[in-house]
Scaffold this motif. Structure first.
Motif, PDB file in Angstrom:
ATOM      1  N   GLY A 127      34.808  20.319  24.507  1.00  0.00           N
ATOM      2  CA  GLY A 127      35.400  20.296  23.178  1.00  0.00           C
ATOM      3  C   GLY A 127      34.707  21.264  22.253  1.00  0.00           C
ATOM      4  N   GLN A 128      35.456  21.732  21.258  1.00  0.00           N
ATOM      5  CA  GLN A 128      34.898  22.677  20.307  1.00  0.00           C
ATOM      6  C   GLN A 128      33.973  21.974  19.331  1.00  0.00           C
ATOM      7  OE1 GLN A 128      38.170  24.546  18.337  1.00  0.00           O
ATOM      8  NE2 GLN A 128      38.752  25.805  20.071  1.00  0.00           N
ATOM      9  N   ARG A 129      33.035  22.740  18.817  1.00  0.00           N
ATOM     10  CA  ARG A 129      32.196  22.235  17.732  1.00  0.00           C
ATOM     11  C   ARG A 129      33.032  22.084  16.467  1.00  0.00           C
ATOM     12  NH1 ARG A 129      27.759  26.750  17.471  1.00  0.00           N
ATOM     13  NH2 ARG A 129      29.443  27.963  18.406  1.00  0.00           N
ATOM     14  N   CYS A 130      32.635  21.152  15.625  1.00  0.00           N
ATOM     15  CA  CYS A 130      33.302  21.023  14.324  1.00  0.00           C
ATOM     16  C   CYS A 130      32.439  21.632  13.231  1.00  0.00           C
ATOM     17  CB  CYS A 130      33.628  19.569  14.013  1.00  0.00           C
ATOM     18  SG  CYS A 130      32.200  18.464  13.946  1.00  0.00           S
ATOM     19  N   ARG A 153      30.094   9.223  21.828  1.00  0.00           N
ATOM     20  CA  ARG A 153      31.343   9.142  21.068  1.00  0.00           C
ATOM     21  C   ARG A 153      31.098   8.488  19.718  1.00  0.00           C
ATOM     22  NH1 ARG A 153      36.579   7.673  24.812  1.00  0.00           N
ATOM     23  NH2 ARG A 153      36.459   9.465  26.217  1.00  0.00           N
ATOM     24  N   MET A 154      31.199   9.320  18.668  1.00  0.00           N
ATOM     25  CA  MET A 154      31.044   8.844  17.300  1.00  0.00           C
ATOM     26  C   MET A 154      32.046   9.576  16.428  1.00  0.00           C
ATOM     27  SD  MET A 154      26.877   8.676  16.857  1.00  0.00           S
ATOM     28  CE  MET A 154      26.625  10.381  17.415  1.00  0.00           C
ATOM     29  N   PRO A 155      32.435   8.998  15.298  1.00  0.00           N
ATOM     30  CA  PRO A 155      33.372   9.696  14.403  1.00  0.00           C
ATOM     31  C   PRO A 155      32.735  10.951  13.822  1.00  0.00           C
ATOM     32  CG  PRO A 155      32.470   7.738  13.343  1.00  0.00           C
ATOM     33  CD  PRO A 155      32.051   7.678  14.778  1.00  0.00           C
ATOM     34  N   GLY A 156      33.551  11.936  13.514  1.00  0.00           N
ATOM     35  CA  GLY A 156      33.005  13.183  12.986  1.00  0.00           C
ATOM     36  C   GLY A 156      32.290  13.942  14.084  1.00  0.00           C
ATOM     37  N   GLU A 214      25.914  14.381  12.490  1.00  0.00           N
ATOM     38  CA  GLU A 214      25.460  15.136  11.326  1.00  0.00           C
ATOM     39  C   GLU A 214      24.320  14.409  10.612  1.00  0.00           C
ATOM     40  OE1 GLU A 214      27.395  17.406   7.427  1.00  0.00           O
ATOM     41  OE2 GLU A 214      28.659  16.259   8.805  1.00  0.00           O
ATOM     42  N   GLN A 215      24.453  13.100  10.455  1.00  0.00           N
ATOM     43  CA  GLN A 215      23.374  12.323   9.851  1.00  0.00           C
ATOM     44  C   GLN A 215      22.145  12.343  10.754  1.00  0.00           C
ATOM     45  OE1 GLN A 215      24.004   8.102   9.504  1.00  0.00           O
ATOM     46  NE2 GLN A 215      22.377   7.839   8.000  1.00  0.00           N
ATOM     47  N   GLU A 252      21.059  24.252   8.815  1.00  0.00           N
ATOM     48  CA  GLU A 252      22.133  24.057   7.854  1.00  0.00           C
ATOM     49  C   GLU A 252      23.451  24.062   8.618  1.00  0.00           C
ATOM     50  OE1 GLU A 252      22.251  25.983   4.073  1.00  0.00           O
ATOM     51  OE2 GLU A 252      20.132  26.568   4.191  1.00  0.00           O
ATOM     52  N   LEU A 253      24.287  23.083   8.334  1.00  0.00           N
ATOM     53  CA  LEU A 253      25.563  22.938   9.021  1.00  0.00           C
ATOM     54  C   LEU A 253      26.710  23.383   8.128  1.00  0.00           C
ATOM     55  CD1 LEU A 253      25.006  19.429  10.636  1.00  0.00           C
ATOM     56  CD2 LEU A 253      24.847  21.654  11.763  1.00  0.00           C
ATOM     57  N   ILE A 254      27.592  24.214   8.673  1.00  0.00           N
ATOM     58  CA  ILE A 254      28.771  24.679   7.945  1.00  0.00           C
ATOM     59  C   ILE A 254      30.007  24.127   8.650  1.00  0.00           C
ATOM     60  CG2 ILE A 254      30.055  26.672   7.098  1.00  0.00           C
ATOM     61  CD1 ILE A 254      26.679  27.414   8.426  1.00  0.00           C
ATOM     62  N   PRO A 255      30.793  23.290   7.974  1.00  0.00           N
ATOM     63  CA  PRO A 255      32.020  22.798   8.610  1.00  0.00           C
ATOM     64  C   PRO A 255      32.902  23.971   9.035  1.00  0.00           C
ATOM     65  CG  PRO A 255      31.556  21.575   6.602  1.00  0.00           C
ATOM     66  CD  PRO A 255      30.606  22.734   6.623  1.00  0.00           C
TER      67      PRO A 255
END
Length: 245
Positions: free
Chosen positions: A135-138, A56-59, A37-38, A149-152
């Motif tokens: 894996g699914q997107r978060c 592989r990163m958190p989030g 995201e960053q 723009e990212l929407i959780p």
């Protein structure tokens, strides 16, 4: 060429920075120390030519970040750097998109950087297809005048289709997205339920189901004043779902 480093490990970023600086014609613009995201935020700020990114990163991980970068008009070339060999190298060598195993060797990095060019949306879309099943997107991404723009996903209330457009309604408002309802249902079918040919709703956002005097069914969602119509073919399944919630 301008390079952005994305890795949640400080030592890994320092090593990559030193190696990139030994390559003639390449400049490290910045580092993303957290997650994908960053990385997306920094890509839109600096417009790098190349992104060297961990997987592989958190989030948000590197794979999902690359998929969201597809929405940019001029996405950067993405070179993955990972310590995990279970990701098949061949699956991610999509044209200008490279894949390096840690510890990265100087010669391999130099070769990847020399071959890296601006990937277009077709190339990144091919990368996205290669990743299906990983894996699914978060997050859901939308292209706006601000960029991406990212929407959780946890904030999404429903997806509603109107002709060729799909709107994602979320806790902060609503945005148009490029995904189709069919694609969204396939990816997130366990978290969303189809209530109409033009609507998917988050299972966790369902409030109540009501029948109108005219015999139609309407579903009320948390945070939404206006209900959504439930087609007759989906009423029974919606009721069964609500009994399990």
């Amino acid at each position: 060429m301008k390079v952005l480093l994305v890795d949640d490990e400080h030592l890994a970023r320092d090593r990559l920075r030193r190696m990139v600086e030994q390559c003639d014609g390449y400049e490290v613009l910045d580092e993303a120390a957290c997650n994908g995201e960053q990385a997306i935020t920094l890509v839109q700020r600096y417009h790098p030519d190349v992104v060297l990114m961990d997987i592989r990163m958190p989030g948000m991980d590197g794979m999902e970040a690359a998929r969201h970068l597809c929405a940019l008009q001029a996405p950067p070339a993405v070179i993955f750097c990972t310590a995990y060999g279970e990701y098949a190298i061949e699956a991610f060598e999509v044209q200008a998109v490279g894949y390096l195993l840690k510890p990265v060797r100087q010669e391999a990095l130099q070769k990847a950087l020399e071959s890296a060019r601006r990937a277009n949306r077709v190339q990144l879309a091919a990368l996205s297809q290669q990743q299906e099943g990983t894996g699914q997107r978060c997050h859901i991404s939308a292209r706006t005048h601000k960029g991406i723009e990212l929407i959780p996903l946890a904030d999404v209330i429903c997806f509603v289709a109107d002709n060729k457009y799909v709107t994602v309604r979320h806790k902060g408002g609503e945005l148009l997205i490029d995904d189709t309802l069919k694609e969204l249902e396939s990816e997130f079918g366990e978290r969303f339920v189809r209530i109409h040919r033009n609507a998917l709703v988050a299972c966790g956002a369902i409030d109540r189901l009501e029948r109108t005097p005219q015999g139609h069914y309407q579903l009320y969602l948390e945070g939404q004043e206006e209900p959504l119509q439930v087609s007759r073919r989906h009423v029974a399944a919606t009721r069964r779902l609500m009994q399990r919630l």
